[in-house]
Design a protein around this motif. Structure first.
Motif, PDB file in Angstrom:
ATOM      1  N   PHE A   1      41.014  28.400  31.019  1.00 50.73           N
ATOM      2  CA  PHE A   1      41.872  27.601  31.888  1.00 50.73           C
ATOM      3  C   PHE A   1      42.293  28.414  33.113  1.00 50.73           C
ATOM      4  N   ILE A   2      42.768  29.634  32.893  1.00 49.79           N
ATOM      5  CA  ILE A   2      43.221  30.468  34.004  1.00 49.79           C
ATOM      6  C   ILE A   2      42.052  30.921  34.862  1.00 49.79           C
ATOM      7  N   LEU A   3      40.927  31.259  34.253  1.00 56.11           N
ATOM      8  CA  LEU A   3      39.770  31.685  35.021  1.00 56.11           C
ATOM      9  C   LEU A   3      39.301  30.574  35.953  1.00 56.11           C
ATOM     10  N   ASN A   4      39.200  29.350  35.438  1.00 54.56           N
ATOM     11  CA  ASN A   4      38.771  28.228  36.267  1.00 54.56           C
ATOM     12  C   ASN A   4      39.772  27.950  37.387  1.00 54.56           C
ATOM     13  N   LEU A   5      41.045  28.138  37.084  1.00 54.50           N
ATOM     14  CA  LEU A   5      42.082  27.967  38.103  1.00 54.50           C
ATOM     15  C   LEU A   5      41.950  29.042  39.178  1.00 54.50           C
ATOM     16  N   ALA A   6      41.764  30.287  38.741  1.00 55.60           N
ATOM     17  CA  ALA A   6      41.676  31.410  39.686  1.00 55.60           C
ATOM     18  C   ALA A   6      40.460  31.297  40.599  1.00 55.60           C
ATOM     19  N   LYS A   7      39.378  30.704  40.096  1.00 52.11           N
ATOM     20  CA  LYS A   7      38.154  30.596  40.890  1.00 52.11           C
ATOM     21  C   LYS A   7      38.335  29.745  42.137  1.00 52.11           C
ATOM     22  N   LYS A   8      39.395  28.954  42.178  1.00 49.47           N
ATOM     23  CA  LYS A   8      39.639  28.109  43.349  1.00 49.47           C
ATOM     24  C   LYS A   8      40.189  28.915  44.524  1.00 49.47           C
ATOM     25  N   TYR A   9      40.603  30.145  44.237  1.00 51.77           N
ATOM     26  CA  TYR A   9      41.294  30.940  45.246  1.00 51.77           C
ATOM     27  C   TYR A   9      40.574  32.262  45.481  1.00 51.77           C
ATOM     28  N   ALA A  10      40.890  32.886  46.593  1.00 51.87           N
ATOM     29  CA  ALA A  10      40.385  34.232  46.853  1.00 51.87           C
ATOM     30  C   ALA A  10      41.250  35.238  46.107  1.00 51.87           C
ATOM     31  N   TRP A  11      40.659  36.359  45.741  1.00 47.67           N
ATOM     32  CA  TRP A  11      41.455  37.423  45.145  1.00 47.67           C
ATOM     33  C   TRP A  11      40.790  38.752  45.418  1.00 47.67           C
ATOM     34  N   GLY A  12      41.507  39.806  45.113  1.00 47.70           N
ATOM     35  CA  GLY A  12      40.980  41.145  45.354  1.00 47.70           C
ATOM     36  C   GLY A  12      42.099  42.152  45.431  1.00 47.70           C
ATOM     37  N   ASP A  13      41.953  43.110  46.346  1.00 48.64           N
ATOM     38  CA  ASP A  13      42.930  44.185  46.476  1.00 48.64           C
ATOM     39  C   ASP A  13      44.195  43.702  47.181  1.00 48.64           C
ATOM     40  N   ILE A  14      45.224  44.541  47.081  1.00 49.39           N
ATOM     41  CA  ILE A  14      46.463  44.291  47.802  1.00 49.39           C
ATOM     42  C   ILE A  14      46.172  44.153  49.302  1.00 49.39           C
ATOM     43  N   TYR A  15      46.984  43.372  49.965  1.00 50.45           N
ATOM     44  CA  TYR A  15      46.897  43.111  51.403  1.00 50.45           C
ATOM     45  C   TYR A  15      45.738  42.180  51.766  1.00 50.45           C
ATOM     46  N   LEU A  16      45.238  41.408  50.802  1.00 45.60           N
ATOM     47  CA  LEU A  16      44.326  40.317  51.133  1.00 45.60           C
ATOM     48  C   LEU A  16      45.140  39.253  51.869  1.00 45.60           C
ATOM     49  N   PRO A  17      44.794  38.891  53.106  1.00 45.13           N
ATOM     50  CA  PRO A  17      45.655  37.999  53.889  1.00 45.13           C
ATOM     51  C   PRO A  17      45.691  36.581  53.332  1.00 45.13           C
ATOM     52  N   PRO A  18      46.806  35.883  53.494  1.00 49.59           N
ATOM     53  CA  PRO A  18      46.892  34.470  53.121  1.00 49.59           C
ATOM     54  C   PRO A  18      45.900  33.636  53.932  1.00 49.59           C
ATOM     55  N   SER A  19      45.540  32.476  53.372  1.00 49.76           N
ATOM     56  CA  SER A  19      44.547  31.639  54.048  1.00 49.76           C
ATOM     57  C   SER A  19      44.761  30.181  53.666  1.00 49.76           C
ATOM     58  N   LEU A  20      44.002  29.304  54.329  1.00 57.35           N
ATOM     59  CA  LEU A  20      44.047  27.884  53.991  1.00 57.35           C
ATOM     60  C   LEU A  20      43.386  27.612  52.650  1.00 57.35           C
ATOM     61  N   GLN A  21      42.463  28.482  52.248  1.00 58.23           N
ATOM     62  CA  GLN A  21      41.829  28.349  50.940  1.00 58.23           C
ATOM     63  C   GLN A  21      42.819  28.659  49.831  1.00 58.23           C
ATOM     64  N   GLY A  22      43.686  29.597  50.089  1.00 56.63           N
ATOM     65  CA  GLY A  22      44.614  30.065  49.068  1.00 56.63           C
ATOM     66  C   GLY A  22      44.142  31.393  48.495  1.00 56.63           C
ATOM     67  N   MET A  23      45.080  32.182  48.004  1.00 61.92           N
ATOM     68  CA  MET A  23      44.737  33.487  47.450  1.00 61.92           C
ATOM     69  C   MET A  23      45.719  33.864  46.349  1.00 61.92           C
ATOM     70  N   LEU A  24      45.229  34.734  45.473  1.00 63.00           N
ATOM     71  CA  LEU A  24      46.068  35.296  44.425  1.00 63.00           C
ATOM     72  C   LEU A  24      46.580  36.643  44.920  1.00 63.00           C
ATOM     73  N   GLN A  25      47.870  36.718  45.130  1.00 65.45           N
ATOM     74  CA  GLN A  25      48.496  37.914  45.697  1.00 65.45           C
ATOM     75  C   GLN A  25      48.939  38.841  44.574  1.00 65.45           C
TER      76      GLN A  25
END
Length: 544
Positions: free
Chosen positions: A427-451
């Motif tokens: 459930f969480i993996l499928n949810l997370a796949k909708k957003y960008a993620w990575g290292d700290i300081y990944l900028p916010p976006s219209l796609q969305g990101m996991l901070q």
């Protein structure tokens, strides 16, 4: 029409924000750090056996040398007395760190009523209500400021946009202070307020005193149109403003070139909302500031944006700049510095060095020489991802201290997704796949990101406790991500509100200044209360 960018806080996103922290692996940690602090070298050891200032001492270290309670007798402790404030506030909590002066305990209730108790018995001596008896107003306040000059003993508090002085002995308001008994914090912030900004300045943390000065930071709105977070000093007797330090430098001042030309005039944020520290011997104030407004998009404030997200050393007598260090450049993550600087003494090459330790939401701890601001451990400016948002320019590097290691995780990846069950993981993996993620300081976006760490991550306002004898620092850490997603919303410029119907003007102003916290649908968000049906819960006189 002006296109502006806001974080997305719709119903689906709010549900996600509630579910993710419970489904991901996350921790509230107490981290124990050793900076090889020296033993307490302060000649005035009495300051550690009283509690006359917020967080125990001028260095905000929350430390006491009292030894009556120890590991052998702590299990025998029993309740000596209980005091109930009588306040039931649906939205505000009791965050006050009481002070104790001459065996009298002074505190604040959730509705910001000040009370004085006999510290030995809990018996109430007096109580002061800064609002009308019918008012339902309250707020967050972490304590009071005590000041004494001869027989003149005062307490300072911040209800709403006011700073009030009370007689500490009787609890009566000192009407000769300020203008008819209070200082209006909304005044003396901008030299020109002709564009229609409505200042909305409060203060959630106690001020500090230096000789006959009361020196304060502020809490301000962090959306478009927010007030500047300038630090100000007032005469403790009269309330007259004595100096102001512009946390958003004005034209011609140091740091002004870190903002686009002309924007400082109406910029907001960069406020020292967590409180201040003071080195009385050196006559130095230390502040830790929040981000520039708007928190998550900086297209209108391109540049480093001093003195946002900075540790600042200021001359306590004059308000003159001494040094600064910016922890996050051009903040796009709401990584405001949530704690006042800790003033500590450390061993370096066999010598005692007075230092400043600064916690952060990023999980990093920075350590500086107190007089010069030079980092005591190497700090490297490392490249970070660029922003893809139209009009945005994320700063290309951010500072990473070599030591100590981060107190929270600074990268989101699949290894931290819950494994409590296959269903939860998927459930969480499928949810997370909708957003960008990575290292700290990944900028916010219209796609969305996991901070990661989230904007409620790393160290928070509770700060650190420093054991001045063992040289250990104890830090509570939030170690979990938040989901951020930007959306574009078109607003009428402020000047177009002139002559607009009251309902339309109110709607635009709400979306401009309130929606970030209370939600575009007024259903509340991330700890901020809902405003739906507010007319059924509050009178018009209760709302400013």
């Amino acid at each position: 029409m002006t296109a502006r960018v806001l974080p997305r806080f719709d119903t689906a996103m709010k549900t996600t924000l509630r579910r993710v922290p419970h489904s991901l692996k996350f921790l509230f940690l107490v981290i124990v750090l050793s900076f090889t602090f020296s033993s307490c070298h302060n000649d005035n050891k009495a300051q550690y056996t009283s509690w006359e200032v917020y967080r125990g001492d001028d260095g905000t270290n929350a430390y006491s040398q009292l030894k009556q309670i120890n590991v052998k007798n702590v299990s025998d402790l029993k309740v000596a007395w209980t005091y109930r404030t009588g306040d039931l506030n649906e939205f505000e909590s009791l965050e006050c760190n009481p002070i104790i002066v001459n065996k009298i305990l002074y505190g604040l209730s959730p509705k910001l009523k000040v009370f004085a108790l006999n510290a030995e018995t809990g018996k109430q001596i007096w109580k002061f209500n800064p609002f009308s008896a019918e008012s339902k107003e309250g707020g967050y306040s972490r304590g009071l400021t005590y000041w004494k000059n001869g027989d003149d003993e005062r307490l300072f508090l911040f209800p709403g946009n006011k700073m009030i002085a009370l007689d500490a002995k009787t609890g009566t308001q000192i009407m000769s202070f300020g203008d008819s008994g209070y200082v209006d914090l909304n005044k003396n912030l901008r030299s020109d307020n002709t564009l229609g900004q409505v200042e909305n300045v409060t203060n959630t943390s106690p001020a500090v005193t230096y000789k006959n000065l009361i020196i304060t930071g502020s809490s301000v709105a962090e959306g478009y149109g927010g007030s500047p977070g300038h630090i100000r000093a007032y005469d403790a007797v009269t309330g007259e403003m004595k100096w102001i330090f512009h946390t958003i430098p004005q034209p011609g001042e140091f740091g002004a070139d870190t903002w686009p030309e002309g924007t400082q005039k109406n910029a907001g944020g960069c406020n020292a909302w967590s409180g201040l520290s003071i080195d009385r011997k050196r006559g130095m104030i230390f502040a830790a500031t929040g981000s520039a407004a708007f928190d998550f998009y900086g297209g209108e404030r391109l540049g480093q944006n001093l003195f946002g997200n900075s540790v600042i050393a200021i001359d306590a007598a004059t308000g003159k700049y001494i040094w600064h260090f910016q922890i996050t450049h051009h903040d796009l993550w709401d990584y405001d510095l949530p704690t006042p600087p800790n003033l500590v003494t450390v061993k370096r090459d066999g010598k005692n060095v007075d230092a400043v330790a600064q916690l952060s939401k990023t999980g990093f701890v920075f350590l500086f020489d107190r007089e010069t601001g030079k980092p005591l451990f190497p700090v490297e400016e490392k490249p970070v991802p660029a922003s893809g948002m139209p009009g945005e320019q994320a700063w290309p590097t951010q500072p990473f201290p070599e030591k100590p290691l981060p107190l929270a995780r600074i990268k989101f990846d699949t290894s931290i997704i819950t494994d409590i069950s296959p269903e939860s993981h998927d459930f969480i993996l499928n949810l997370a796949k909708k957003y960008a993620w990575g290292d700290i300081y990944l900028p916010p976006s219209l796609q969305g990101m996991l901070q990661m760490p989230g904007y409620r991550g790393g160290a928070e306002w509770s700060g650190a406790c420093v054991d001045m004898e063992t040289g250990m620092m104890y830090v509570g850490i939030n170690d979990f991500p938040t989901m951020n997603q930007l959306l574009v919303r078109k607003d009428a410029p402020a000047q177009e509100l002139d002559g607009a119907p009251m309902k339309k003007a109110g709607e635009v102003l709400y979306q401009k200044t309130c929606a970030t916290c209370h939600g575009v649908d007024r259903k509340g968000n991330a700890g901020f209360p809902p405003l739906l049906d507010i007319q059924k819960r509050l009178k018009s006189s209760d709302v400013e």
